[in-house]
Design an enzyme around this catalytic site. Structure first.
Site, PDB file in Angstrom:
ATOM      1  N   SER A 144       0.852  -1.198   0.000  1.00 10.41           N
ATOM      2  CA  SER A 144       0.000   0.000   0.000  1.00 10.41           C
ATOM      3  C   SER A 144       0.883   1.241   0.000  1.00 10.41           C
ATOM      4  O   SER A 144       2.003   1.211   0.517  1.00 10.41           O
ATOM      5  CB  SER A 144      -0.879   0.001   1.258  1.00 10.41           C
ATOM      6  OG  SER A 144      -1.530   1.240   1.389  1.00 10.41           O
ATOM      7  N   TYR A 158      -1.385  -0.658  10.290  1.00  9.76           N
ATOM      8  CA  TYR A 158      -1.588  -0.964   8.870  1.00  9.76           C
ATOM      9  C   TYR A 158      -0.379  -0.490   8.060  1.00  9.76           C
ATOM     10  O   TYR A 158       0.218  -1.263   7.303  1.00  9.76           O
ATOM     11  CB  TYR A 158      -2.872  -0.296   8.367  1.00  9.76           C
ATOM     12  CG  TYR A 158      -3.178  -0.573   6.921  1.00  9.76           C
ATOM     13  CD1 TYR A 158      -3.715  -1.793   6.526  1.00  9.76           C
ATOM     14  CD2 TYR A 158      -2.932   0.384   5.936  1.00  9.76           C
ATOM     15  CE1 TYR A 158      -3.997  -2.057   5.187  1.00  9.76           C
ATOM     16  CE2 TYR A 158      -3.216   0.138   4.599  1.00  9.76           C
ATOM     17  CZ  TYR A 158      -3.743  -1.087   4.229  1.00  9.76           C
ATOM     18  OH  TYR A 158      -4.016  -1.345   2.902  1.00  9.76           O
TER      19      TYR A 158
HETATM   20  P1  NAD Z   1     -11.213  -6.561   1.194  1.00 12.36           P
HETATM   21  O1  NAD Z   1     -11.494  -6.369   2.636  1.00 12.36           O
HETATM   22  O2  NAD Z   1     -12.339  -6.472   0.226  1.00 12.36           O
HETATM   23  O3  NAD Z   1     -10.466  -7.928   0.960  1.00 12.36           O
HETATM   24  C1  NAD Z   1      -9.534  -8.457   1.853  1.00 12.36           C
HETATM   25  C2  NAD Z   1      -9.476  -9.948   1.686  1.00 12.36           C
HETATM   26  O4  NAD Z   1      -8.622 -10.485   2.702  1.00 12.36           O
HETATM   27  C3  NAD Z   1     -10.862 -10.588   1.861  1.00 12.36           C
HETATM   28  O5  NAD Z   1     -11.050 -11.568   0.870  1.00 12.36           O
HETATM   29  C4  NAD Z   1     -10.760 -11.244   3.218  1.00 12.36           C
HETATM   30  O6  NAD Z   1     -11.532 -12.416   3.344  1.00 12.36           O
HETATM   31  C5  NAD Z   1      -9.280 -11.564   3.307  1.00 12.36           C
HETATM   32  N1  NAD Z   1      -8.906 -11.726   4.706  1.00 12.36           N
HETATM   33  C6  NAD Z   1      -8.852 -10.762   5.653  1.00 12.36           C
HETATM   34  N2  NAD Z   1      -8.560 -11.322   6.849  1.00 12.36           N
HETATM   35  C7  NAD Z   1      -8.438 -12.656   6.632  1.00 12.36           C
HETATM   36  C8  NAD Z   1      -8.162 -13.769   7.476  1.00 12.36           C
HETATM   37  N3  NAD Z   1      -7.958 -13.650   8.790  1.00 12.36           N
HETATM   38  N4  NAD Z   1      -8.113 -15.009   6.921  1.00 12.36           N
HETATM   39  C9  NAD Z   1      -8.338 -15.168   5.594  1.00 12.36           C
HETATM   40  N5  NAD Z   1      -8.603 -14.155   4.758  1.00 12.36           N
HETATM   41  C10 NAD Z   1      -8.658 -12.924   5.270  1.00 12.36           C
HETATM   42  O7  NAD Z   1     -10.094  -5.509   0.829  1.00 12.36           O
HETATM   43  P2  NAD Z   1      -9.506  -5.042  -0.572  1.00 12.36           P
HETATM   44  O8  NAD Z   1      -9.769  -3.596  -0.669  1.00 12.36           O
HETATM   45  O9  NAD Z   1      -9.910  -5.943  -1.680  1.00 12.36           O
HETATM   46  O10 NAD Z   1      -7.938  -5.213  -0.264  1.00 12.36           O
HETATM   47  C11 NAD Z   1      -7.098  -6.212  -0.822  1.00 12.36           C
HETATM   48  C12 NAD Z   1      -5.647  -5.850  -0.515  1.00 12.36           C
HETATM   49  O11 NAD Z   1      -5.338  -4.576  -1.089  1.00 12.36           O
HETATM   50  C13 NAD Z   1      -5.353  -5.700   0.983  1.00 12.36           C
HETATM   51  O12 NAD Z   1      -4.089  -6.263   1.275  1.00 12.36           O
HETATM   52  C14 NAD Z   1      -5.342  -4.206   1.195  1.00 12.36           C
HETATM   53  O13 NAD Z   1      -4.551  -3.835   2.301  1.00 12.36           O
HETATM   54  C15 NAD Z   1      -4.746  -3.739  -0.116  1.00 12.36           C
HETATM   55  N6  NAD Z   1      -5.030  -2.335  -0.432  1.00 12.36           N
HETATM   56  C16 NAD Z   1      -6.330  -1.897  -0.544  1.00 12.36           C
HETATM   57  C17 NAD Z   1      -6.564  -0.547  -0.838  1.00 12.36           C
HETATM   58  C18 NAD Z   1      -7.969  -0.005  -0.989  1.00 12.36           C
HETATM   59  O14 NAD Z   1      -8.123   1.230  -1.125  1.00 12.36           O
HETATM   60  N7  NAD Z   1      -8.996  -0.821  -0.991  1.00 12.36           N
HETATM   61  C19 NAD Z   1      -5.485   0.322  -1.000  1.00 12.36           C
HETATM   62  C20 NAD Z   1      -4.183  -0.166  -0.871  1.00 12.36           C
HETATM   63  C21 NAD Z   1      -3.971  -1.499  -0.596  1.00 12.36           C
END
Ligand code: NAD
Length: 252
Positions: A144, A158
């Site tokens: 991120s 985070y």
């Molecule tokens: P999201 O919450 O929709 O997806 C996260 C995924 O991780 C889900 O499928 C969830 O089931 C899984 N997960 C979380 N905890 C878990 C656990 N204990 N066991 C198994 N699975 C688990 O979020 P997203 O927005 O799709 O994010 C995906 C990645 O992108 C993450 O690593 C997030 O930090 C990163 N990210 C997101 C953004 C944003 O703006 N959405 C920005 C930068 C980075």
């Protein structure tokens, strides 16, 4: 013309989240078979598998448990036979204030580090051992912008977990590149997901878009496309790169 990822098996963690779904769809579109990891959303995983015409497998694991990641790899290895790629996408963003009682603070940090960093590190360990036995392989870690520039007071863990994930990616790139094992990180700013929509609902669209020169959040499909590109066997020299996907909101 052969699809760029044809013949490759790739494990994607957190595949049922917004970004994970986009990554899965992009990898399948480029010919890969995908290990669709989910934590709780079995129906979502099965729907996703159907949407890519069954070209993959659904795998459950709780990545907040210390044994979860290793078991996930063992299961993925057993079902696919050979894995060529790992995408550490699963992640959480926990809010805890510096004013919180110590047990709350510590449990938030423990969980954040376990899911975002330690489980990813365990999967990297398994993947490196597997690639050493079976041939070249590639790791893509979804970090991120928060890990590059520091982060907000309510989510310090985070940013710290994502900074460590970036460092882990670089160390793998330097240490194992000579063995055909390469690693790349993506550092997205805001991506238009449920998390972003929740922020917009609370603070308004203008607050979310402030400081993004292109005036929009990244779409999950942009992340999927870039992950698929980073996994192409032709992209050897991308080893160690941290790909910024932030619309110009953080330049370095
Ligand atoms: P999201 O919450 O929709 O997806 C996260 C995924 O991780 C889900 O499928 C969830 O089931 C899984 N997960 C979380 N905890 C878990 C656990 N204990 N066991 C198994 N699975 C688990 O979020 P997203 O927005 O799709 O994010 C995906 C990645 O992108 C993450 O690593 C997030 O930090 C990163 N990210 C997101 C953004 C944003 O703006 N959405 C920005 C930068 C980075």
């Amino acid at each position: 013309m052969t699809a760029p990822l044809s013949g490759l098996n790739v494990l994607v963690t957190g595949a049922t989240g917004a970004i994970g779904r986009a990554i899965t769809v992009a990898l399948a579109a480029e010919g890969a078979r995908v290990g669709i990891h989910y934590g709780r959303d079995r129906d979502g995983a099965e729907r996703l598998l159907r949407s890519i015409d069954g070209r993959g497998w659904c795998l459950q694991a709780d990545l907040s448990s210390p044994g979860g990641a290793t078991q996930l790899w063992v299961d993925a290895e057993a079902i696919s036979g050979r894995l060529h790629g790992l995408v550490n996408n699963a992640g959480i963003r926990t809010e805890v204030s510096v004013e919180a009682p110590l047990p709350d603070w510590q449990s938030a940090w423990d969980r954040e580090m376990r899911v975002n960093l330690l489980s990813a590190a365990d999967l990297c360990k398994c993947a490196i051992a597997h690639f050493r036995r079976h041939g070249p392989g590639r790791i893509v870690n979804i970090a991120s912008r928060a890990g590059q520039r520091g982060y907000s007071a309510d989510a310090l863990a985070y940013g710290a977990s994502k900074a460590a994930l970036i460092n882990l990616t670089k160390s793998i790139a330097q240490s194992f590149g000579a063995e055909g094992i390469t690693a790349t990180a993506l550092a997205p700013g805001w991506v238009r997901t449920e998390m972003a929509e929740a922020f917009i609902a609370r603070h308004g669209e203008a607050a979310a878009l402030a400081g993004i020169p292109v005036g929009q959040m990244a779409e999950p499909a942009e992340i999927g496309e870039l992950v698929a590109f980073a996994l192409r066997p032709s992209q050897v020299s991308l080893n160690g790169a941290v790909l910024d996907v932030n619309g110009g909101s953080y330049l370095r």
